[in-house]
Design a protein around this motif. Structure first.
Motif, PDB file in Angstrom:
ATOM      1  N   GLN A 214       1.057   3.819   2.809  1.00 46.21           N
ATOM      2  CA  GLN A 214       1.501   3.370   4.130  1.00 46.21           C
ATOM      3  C   GLN A 214       2.933   3.820   4.398  1.00 46.21           C
ATOM      4  O   GLN A 214       3.800   3.767   3.532  1.00 46.21           O
ATOM      5  CB  GLN A 214       1.426   1.842   4.217  1.00 46.21           C
ATOM      6  CG  GLN A 214       1.762   1.284   5.586  1.00 46.21           C
ATOM      7  CD  GLN A 214       1.558  -0.225   5.643  1.00 46.21           C
ATOM      8  OE1 GLN A 214       1.098  -0.819   4.672  1.00 46.21           O
ATOM      9  NE2 GLN A 214       1.897  -0.831   6.773  1.00 46.21           N
TER      10      GLN A 214
ATOM     11  N   LYS B  58       0.858  -1.171   0.000  1.00 49.02           N
ATOM     12  CA  LYS B  58       0.000   0.000   0.000  1.00 49.02           C
ATOM     13  C   LYS B  58       0.901   1.231   0.000  1.00 49.02           C
ATOM     14  O   LYS B  58       1.612   1.498   0.968  1.00 49.02           O
ATOM     15  CB  LYS B  58      -0.913  -0.005   1.231  1.00 49.02           C
ATOM     16  CG  LYS B  58      -1.952   1.093   1.215  1.00 49.02           C
ATOM     17  CD  LYS B  58      -2.876   0.987   2.422  1.00 49.02           C
ATOM     18  CE  LYS B  58      -3.931   2.097   2.398  1.00 49.02           C
ATOM     19  NZ  LYS B  58      -4.832   2.006   3.587  1.00 49.02           N
TER      20      LYS B  58
ATOM     21  N   HIS C 254       6.763   3.863   5.651  1.00 47.85           N
ATOM     22  CA  HIS C 254       7.763   2.807   5.527  1.00 47.85           C
ATOM     23  C   HIS C 254       9.158   3.368   5.794  1.00 47.85           C
ATOM     24  O   HIS C 254       9.337   4.582   5.951  1.00 47.85           O
ATOM     25  CB  HIS C 254       7.724   2.199   4.119  1.00 47.85           C
ATOM     26  CG  HIS C 254       8.177   3.143   3.049  1.00 47.85           C
ATOM     27  ND1 HIS C 254       9.485   3.195   2.592  1.00 47.85           N
ATOM     28  CD2 HIS C 254       7.506   4.101   2.364  1.00 47.85           C
ATOM     29  CE1 HIS C 254       9.589   4.130   1.671  1.00 47.85           C
ATOM     30  NE2 HIS C 254       8.408   4.694   1.497  1.00 47.85           N
TER      31      HIS C 254
END
Length: 320
Positions: free
Chosen positions: A254, A251, A256
């Motif tokens: 998202q 995704k 990271h």
């Protein structure tokens, strides 16, 4: 004298902002995405923004900057203002994207559009295509600069490199203004950072790089590739990482820690070592532009070098 004044002002403002944020407990907490280990004030980019726009107005009233470039860079006030509140309150992604789209449109408008994309063997001069390309490039540069502002001194040193390279190549005073404004902040942002830049600084710097790319390309089409090479350490990491995450079916919205510089830190490299290495890589990139007359060949060599660096980092910390 103007540059010394802006440097001192930037440092003083950064120092005052740091103390104010500590007093008000406005600090970046440590989380799973952090590359720092202690809560640290953020938003120091306010000092960069204030000094930058003061410097811009001084250049404008001294007739030391092209009017179209001045107004397009002045649009950056919008992104800085909104990013300031984003640092404090975490605004919605939709609002941030809307503002980025707005400044992209305004920036392109004041520059008179993006004239052409030169690929050596052929060029694209369709204004609809080139302006759409410029629109998305500005938005991407804003975001990727923000993505790569993650360790002490990294985003600031990149800005100073780009400004110094720009001054050597084009001899325009606005580059020295950037150097002065960012250097004053960088004193307190070098490892171990006492304050972070925040979105207010990184988004503005990303916007400026995009505007410079378009502006100088409009005077000489090959300058597009000059700026792409100069900025390639950042955009290559951000773009290559995005593509790999997409291929992994992650995704993309998202959070990271998979950018090359983040994985290098996870492998054991300290912040200052990574930044010094990045400066060395940037010098090599600048050397390619000077040593190879054909900018397209320089670009190919730059991509080979950056890909090799990425594979080296993969060996130290795998892309999972």
């Amino acid at each position: 004298m103007i540059y010394l004044g802006l440097f001192i002002l930037s440092f003083v403002l950064t120092y005052l902002i740091k103390n104010f944020y500590i007093k008000k407990s406005l600090v970046a907490q440590v989380n799973e995405r952090s590359s720092h280990t202690t809560p640290t004030p953020h938003g120091g980019g306010i000092a960069i923004a204030i000094c930058w726009f003061i410097g811009l107005f001084i250049l404008y009233f001294e007739n030391s900057i092209d009017t179209s470039l001045f107004y397009s860079l002045l649009v950056g006030i919008i992104i800085s203002f909104v990013s300031f509140f984003d640092d404090l309150f975490e605004l919605s992604p939709k609002l941030r994207l809307f503002v980025q789209a707005l400044v992209a449109v305004l920036g392109i408008y004041f520059l008179g559009g993006f004239n052409s994309l030169d690929f050596g063997l052929f060029s694209i001069e369709n204004q609809i295509f080139t302006n759409i390309f410029a629109f998305f490039m500005i938005i991407w540069f804003i975001n990727l600069y923000n993505f790569l502002d993650g360790i002490d001194g990294y985003a600031g040193s990149e800005a100073i490199f780009l400004a110094l390279a720009g001054f050597v190549l084009f001899a325009d005073s606005h580059f020295l203004v950037i150097v002065a404004c960012v250097a004053g902040f960088l004193i307190l942002n070098w490892h171990k950072a006492k304050i972070f830049m925040g979105d207010v600084g990184s988004t503005l710097l990303g916007y400026n790089v995009a505007i410079f790319t378009i502006y100088y390309s409009n005077y000489e089409s090959s300058n597009f590739w000059v700026w792409i090479i100069l900025f390639s350490l950042f955009w290559f990491d951000a773009t290559f990482t995005l593509i790999r995450r997409k291929l992994n079916k992650e995704k993309l919205s998202q959070a990271h820690k998979k950018h090359a510089y983040q994985r290098l830190h996870q492998s054991g490299w300290k912040h200052d070592k990574i930044v010094i290495a990045s400066i060395f890589v940037n010098i090599l990139l600048f050397g390619l532009i000077f040593s190879i007359s054909n900018v397209f060949i320089s670009f190919i060599f730059a991509m080979i070098m950056l890909y090799a660096i990425m594979k080296y980092i993969d060996k130290r910390k795998a892309f999972n």
